[in-house]
Design a protein around this motif. Sequence first.
Motif, PDB file in Angstrom:
ATOM      1  N   TYR A  15      -0.403 -23.694  26.405  1.00  0.00           N
ATOM      2  CA  TYR A  15       0.564 -22.616  27.050  1.00  0.00           C
ATOM      3  C   TYR A  15       1.372 -22.013  27.245  1.00  0.00           C
ATOM      4  CZ  TYR A  15      -0.785 -17.626  28.130  1.00  0.00           C
ATOM      5  OH  TYR A  15      -0.533 -16.833  28.485  1.00  0.00           O
ATOM      6  N   MET A  18       4.808 -23.327  25.579  1.00  0.00           N
ATOM      7  CA  MET A  18       4.709 -22.399  23.646  1.00  0.00           C
ATOM      8  C   MET A  18       4.941 -20.460  24.373  1.00  0.00           C
ATOM      9  SD  MET A  18       4.612 -24.234  21.492  1.00  0.00           S
ATOM     10  CE  MET A  18       3.924 -22.217  20.675  1.00  0.00           C
ATOM     11  N   GLU A  19       4.640 -19.806  24.818  1.00  0.00           N
ATOM     12  CA  GLU A  19       4.732 -18.677  25.921  1.00  0.00           C
ATOM     13  C   GLU A  19       6.099 -18.637  26.350  1.00  0.00           C
ATOM     14  OE1 GLU A  19       3.084 -15.499  28.615  1.00  0.00           O
ATOM     15  OE2 GLU A  19       3.414 -17.137  29.189  1.00  0.00           O
ATOM     16  N   ARG A  20       6.448 -19.506  26.973  1.00  0.00           N
ATOM     17  CA  ARG A  20       8.068 -19.936  27.223  1.00  0.00           C
ATOM     18  C   ARG A  20       8.733 -19.725  26.184  1.00  0.00           C
ATOM     19  NH1 ARG A  20      12.320 -18.724  31.125  1.00  0.00           N
ATOM     20  NH2 ARG A  20      13.999 -19.925  30.575  1.00  0.00           N
ATOM     21  N   SER A  21       8.447 -20.931  25.073  1.00  0.00           N
ATOM     22  CA  SER A  21       9.603 -20.634  23.388  1.00  0.00           C
ATOM     23  C   SER A  21       9.626 -19.473  22.927  1.00  0.00           C
ATOM     24  CB  SER A  21       8.192 -21.860  23.008  1.00  0.00           C
ATOM     25  OG  SER A  21       7.726 -22.104  22.681  1.00  0.00           O
ATOM     26  N   LEU A  22       8.283 -18.551  23.052  1.00  0.00           N
ATOM     27  CA  LEU A  22       8.168 -17.861  21.162  1.00  0.00           C
ATOM     28  C   LEU A  22       8.910 -16.373  22.905  1.00  0.00           C
ATOM     29  CD1 LEU A  22       4.438 -17.825  21.027  1.00  0.00           C
ATOM     30  CD2 LEU A  22       6.469 -18.698  19.668  1.00  0.00           C
ATOM     31  N   ARG A  23       8.996 -16.447  23.899  1.00  0.00           N
ATOM     32  CA  ARG A  23      10.116 -15.561  24.717  1.00  0.00           C
ATOM     33  C   ARG A  23      11.220 -14.921  23.901  1.00  0.00           C
ATOM     34  NH1 ARG A  23       7.818 -13.022  29.377  1.00  0.00           N
ATOM     35  NH2 ARG A  23       5.951 -13.416  29.782  1.00  0.00           N
ATOM     36  N   LYS A  24      11.795 -14.262  23.396  1.00  0.00           N
ATOM     37  CA  LYS A  24      13.120 -13.529  23.010  1.00  0.00           C
ATOM     38  C   LYS A  24      13.996 -12.555  23.338  1.00  0.00           C
ATOM     39  CE  LYS A  24      12.274 -16.778  19.545  1.00  0.00           C
ATOM     40  NZ  LYS A  24      12.748 -17.887  19.712  1.00  0.00           N
ATOM     41  N   SER A  41       0.935 -11.762  32.673  1.00  0.00           N
ATOM     42  CA  SER A  41       1.197 -13.159  32.381  1.00  0.00           C
ATOM     43  C   SER A  41       0.874 -13.666  33.854  1.00  0.00           C
ATOM     44  CB  SER A  41       3.172 -13.542  32.155  1.00  0.00           C
ATOM     45  OG  SER A  41       2.797 -13.004  30.505  1.00  0.00           O
TER      46      SER A  41
END
Length: 44
Positions: A15, A18-24, A41
Amino acid sequence: MTITTVSAYILIAFYFVMERSLRKGKQALNLKPGAADGGSSQVL
């Protein structure tokens, strides 16, 4: 440790990855809560 505990730790780690990789964007990568964010968060 049981398989259930190990699975739970793997899911929690997944989790956060994924949260880190989806942040733009620069602002999205910052974990400081802004005006529109209630700090959800950090609560999780």
